[in-house]
Design an enzyme around this catalytic site. Sequence first.
Site, mmCIF file in Angstrom:
data_model
loop_
_atom_site.group_PDB
_atom_site.id
_atom_site.type_symbol
_atom_site.label_atom_id
_atom_site.label_comp_id
_atom_site.label_asym_id
_atom_site.label_seq_id
_atom_site.Cartn_x
_atom_site.Cartn_y
_atom_site.Cartn_z
ATOM 1 N N GLY A 61 31.359 15.020 8.309
ATOM 2 C CA GLY A 61 30.825 15.416 9.605
ATOM 3 C C GLY A 61 31.825 15.160 10.721
ATOM 4 N N CYS A 62 31.665 15.886 11.810
ATOM 5 C CA CYS A 62 32.621 15.809 12.921
ATOM 6 C C CYS A 62 32.604 14.432 13.575
ATOM 7 C CB CYS A 62 32.319 16.893 13.940
ATOM 8 S SG CYS A 62 30.598 16.976 14.466
ATOM 9 N N TYR A 63 31.429 13.989 13.980
ATOM 10 C CA TYR A 63 31.318 12.653 14.567
ATOM 11 C C TYR A 63 31.805 11.601 13.572
ATOM 12 C CZ TYR A 63 28.124 14.137 18.391
ATOM 13 O OH TYR A 63 27.547 14.695 19.511
#
Lengths: 349, 349, 349, 349
Positions: free
Chosen positions: D152-154
């Site tokens: 995931g990006c975060y």
Amino acid sequence: MITAGIIGATGYVGVELVRLLLAHPEVGKLSLSSVSFEGQNIADIYPNLRGNLRGKTDGTLGDADAVVEESDVVFTALPHGVAEKYAASCVEKGKKLIDLSADFRFGEDEETFRAWYGKSWEFLAVHDESVYGLPELNREKIRKARVIGNPGCYVTAATLSLLPVLIRNLVKCDLIIVDAKSGITGTGRNPTATNNFSESGESFAPYNVGKHRHQPEIARNMSCAAGKPVNVVFTPHLLPMSRGIIATVYAPLVKPMTAEEIHEIYAAHYENEPFVRVLPIGSTATTRNVRGSNFCDVSVHVVNDGTLLETVAALDNMVKGAAGQAVENMNLMFGFAETAGIDQVPAAF
Amino acid sequence: MITAGIIGATGYVGVELVRLLLAHPEVGKLSLSSVSFEGQNIADIYPNLRGNLRGKTDGTLGDADAVVEESDVVFTALPHGVAEKYAASCVEKGKKLIDLSADFRFGEDEETFRAWYGKSWEFLAVHDESVYGLPELNREKIRKARVIGNPGCYVTAATLSLLPVLIRNLVKCDLIIVDAKSGITGTGRNPTATNNFSESGESFAPYNVGKHRHQPEIARNMSCAAGKPVNVVFTPHLLPMSRGIIATVYAPLVKPMTAEEIHEIYAAHYENEPFVRVLPIGSTATTRNVRGSNFCDVSVHVVNDGTLLETVAALDNMVKGAAGQAVENMNLMFGFAETAGIDQVPAAF
Amino acid sequence: MITAGIIGATGYVGVELVRLLLAHPEVGKLSLSSVSFEGQNIADIYPNLRGNLRGKTDGTLGDADAVVEESDVVFTALPHGVAEKYAASCVEKGKKLIDLSADFRFGEDEETFRAWYGKSWEFLAVHDESVYGLPELNREKIRKARVIGNPGCYVTAATLSLLPVLIRNLVKCDLIIVDAKSGITGTGRNPTATNNFSESGESFAPYNVGKHRHQPEIARNMSCAAGKPVNVVFTPHLLPMSRGIIATVYAPLVKPMTAEEIHEIYAAHYENEPFVRVLPIGSTATTRNVRGSNFCDVSVHVVNDGTLLETVAALDNMVKGAAGQAVENMNLMFGFAETAGIDQVPAAF
Amino acid sequence: MITAGIIGATGYVGVELVRLLLAHPEVGKLSLSSVSFEGQNIADIYPNLRGNLRGKTDGTLGDADAVVEESDVVFTALPHGVAEKYAASCVEKGKKLIDLSADFRFGEDEETFRAWYGKSWEFLAVHDESVYGLPELNREKIRKARVIGNPGCYVTAATLSLLPVLIRNLVKCDLIIVDAKSGITGTGRNPTATNNFSESGESFAPYNVGKHRHQPEIARNMSCAAGKPVNVVFTPHLLPMSRGIIATVYAPLVKPMTAEEIHEIYAAHYENEPFVRVLPIGSTATTRNVRGSNFCDVSVHVVNDGTLLETVAALDNMVKGAAGQAVENMNLMFGFAETAGIDQVPAAF
């Protein structure tokens, strides 16, 4: 009807004061000064004001002494460390002064001011009698004050976000984290690489990590509310937008609580506050909903299995974070309705 | 592999050249100078470049003479009126120069340059041999040139939007209106009230109405294409965004035509151009679709019952409007593939 | 104190009306309806309104018929073609109606409406008596009207930018070019690919070239002012910002004039207009200076050797371009001060 | 030269993959599918791609099965819970799959996936063999993997910001706070009230406080690195900008350390990482400096008298946070240079 003066009327905080006071029902006359633009007309510098001076001023920017002379209340919107002499002068002449720099935010604690702002004080008596102008904390003192230190923008958000639980000693004081984010108007009118649209637009970052001057002011307020030292870590960030501040605050609870319990406390605590809106459980404070208004929205969240209180406070850094709160202080000092002139309905967009 | 030099590497055009040349397959070494930051490292001023210098430079900003000495081609990204002497020096030393100011945009017409830029020329010979670096107009001349005047950003959009019909004398030349809009990077790195985010964000306006310096350059290009004087009214506007230019151009047709007829002419005219995309009928040129790339998108529209041609040209003011086109000129001058180093796929967002 | 009703209170124009009417000194009660959110509370949908309903409404969104029943004046902020029946009902019941769609913008000219909006009319009588609600054009008629068609946002800017010279027949009418740009609130509340931040931010483009529905309305107004047919080419563009419209208008002068001559005419023409500010020569209309207010700023420029008038008109598309002008119409219809409730001082940022 | 396929090519992550793979030197052919736009051409949906397909695809969007059939590596950019069957099919056919949803981010831990994503697994074997595709954590495993779960990006930002101290057990694991902020592209292509420019521009707020699905993934990575359970509180916020993520992370140190000590550890740990840039002491990670690139910038700060480590990690959510990291995984799986096709120099603006 009183006469209000603004020393430093062409900075961002100054011109926001002009906007609010032009529409204020109890202010009949405005007296304005500016070092940078003395002799010019404020409507030439800020064309939004053209045709809007409403007979309260002809827009001419005079000198500071004339402002003091003509005004019942003087707002100083100046660099840190300059307002003292105007405050002394106002006290002497029986006028009131509301300072929007940090000069009167530390009461008689010159040491902290000197440590963070690198300047000493000359007029100690005005500091001694000055009152910290956060109505939610000091309303009664403000009513009687002659010199007000208007709170910092970040500080107002951070303080209001925890006040109810600090006063009730519901959170631990050894480490409270304030992760805050501000719109670019916070950098002021002076153009810099930091506020150049080309580099600040479509970008985001913290700044002054571990060393922003609002840290000691937040810690002072929180400690004052808790009745014991509160240790605060504060990180400001710069948002690619003009107005608005969010403080996301993390405070460990003394004992596990539910969101409902916390919400009930906040709702009760702020019940009669005209400018603090405690949002319903499930809602989250958002800068858009307070933009252009004097509201501070607060939402409360309990995370980490009920052990960590997370609050979000949103306000408009130029209004409740600066000029609006200054007008609120003026209203209290003169016995006007607290919401007079700062009852704008925030726009939806 | 050549060595490319940039005099004025820390302005916005300069650093965009650095970005493109660092990734250019035919450039092995970069030599950089900056008056403002001489002796410093460009990666400290532009941290996006950190760890990206790829062995082409260590990032040190030297002086301009050293750049001339070390380079096969010199890009001058300087204020108007300064590049002349470097051009003369390059010609003398057998090097090539591509200037990104207005100094070489008017060929030998010193009078127009002086009228609009308020400066005279000293090295007339380099002006005489200089070539206007719009590949779509002058590709063959560029290949042989030693000194290039890289076109203005607005000018490139305006010129490409009408070239096919001007050359074919399909539009009337007595009044062509160019209503153009640019992103804020066009105002450069120097922070000003104009590019302060607080005032330029969420705002829009024209500027320099009737007196922007790109007017004579647009008129010159259009007249050159039409083979007769073209009268141009040009209005630039500033957009609340970083990159991108749109020119919306209104040109009365000599005789009524359909959009299909116009489109066919444009499609044929630009068929082999690597960087001009003629959009299908019904589509409209949009800055987002060319952002970060060297493309100029052109859409054609016929309005007013077939009597008025309306074209829209979109480009990235920092790429096809400045640094990208300069690299395109370099590619042509050195016999590289025209798209070498400037074949970025624009992102969707 | 009157009761004002809003049918369609949760669209962008509707909620902007709510914002303005909540602060309106002559409106004591608000009645709201929404098809999409019937039964819900508007402060839940627009949390900016939380704690701001001021006793004028409890926020409940009812049905349209109840709004008509309860109100002295009804604002319809609905899709085009729906307001007719409410207008007929209001007329019958002796109430007033102000429609913010296009339904009453063409007087009795159903043909033009049908051609551009694809719908026919059913209640012809209300169209016959309806008045086009541009106070600068129709103030006296508006005072007596029962049904108002509130002007389009682009149309207001375009019309006000040329009114003084059209009335005086100082510009040629065979081809007037209106190159206009609008903030994204103009696309409304319905989320689409067009207003998705990821694609509309940092981008700019025209849309509906040669076929936007405001073209016939602009032409109608201009022709009405000139007393003869005016041919208008209109190109709208979408700006990467929320609020604001600029119309840059190009109109050939019948005979050459100076900027001073033109400026004098504009200044005199609009001298008593409370909401039109003619800027001094050398200034340029800018959306920021009118944001959040009911002002329309107009700047005049003469280009092309005195032969072409170029005007720039700036307004807030949600205020003078929609809700604010509707309130202005209400003020006129009820004999209130024309500026009541819409005298906000625009902010500097 | 391999053939790469993208199932879900018209979502934001899909089209960013297209952008990167079109320019990738080792990808000779692209095979694309889209449920929403099957049969259409991707360059009509994303006009930025017009004229850019480079012979790798004609742009036609086919069906998913054909993509699997034609490709050596398949990227699935689909809603959570859908990729499984394509993974099983790829494994069976000897192809590789890189999934950009959450489906393969939890290894064989179906329980956590089910708890947070509400779906069960059907093809357990592919989960068992899947590898979590964070090269800085799992580079060697990725080289041999057949099925990759792209982070995931975060999560990527949060993990990289603490990896060096977690591995060395220098921070306490009972409460780590991740206050993260993302650009709006994170909300995807589907237009919603949340990403409507009118409401998301000039606004900022947290969302999903205490319940964002990236929390368990961050905790899993951190625990894996620390070799013991790490308790993470994660708060995401939405920024008024298109691309970029900042994670500001607060982690109490086991014993007081200096910024220099921490910096030395980070610099050494990431020394050979091609995409992690540890900034010099005194610098702060900023989204602008990584925009459009695969870099993750990390700055380290020690606050609270040496007892609290505060790190800032900045990356482009669409590149290192999604498509770029997926390409990095592909490069590792096929033995290409790790930076192939993702070595863009970030622009300064």
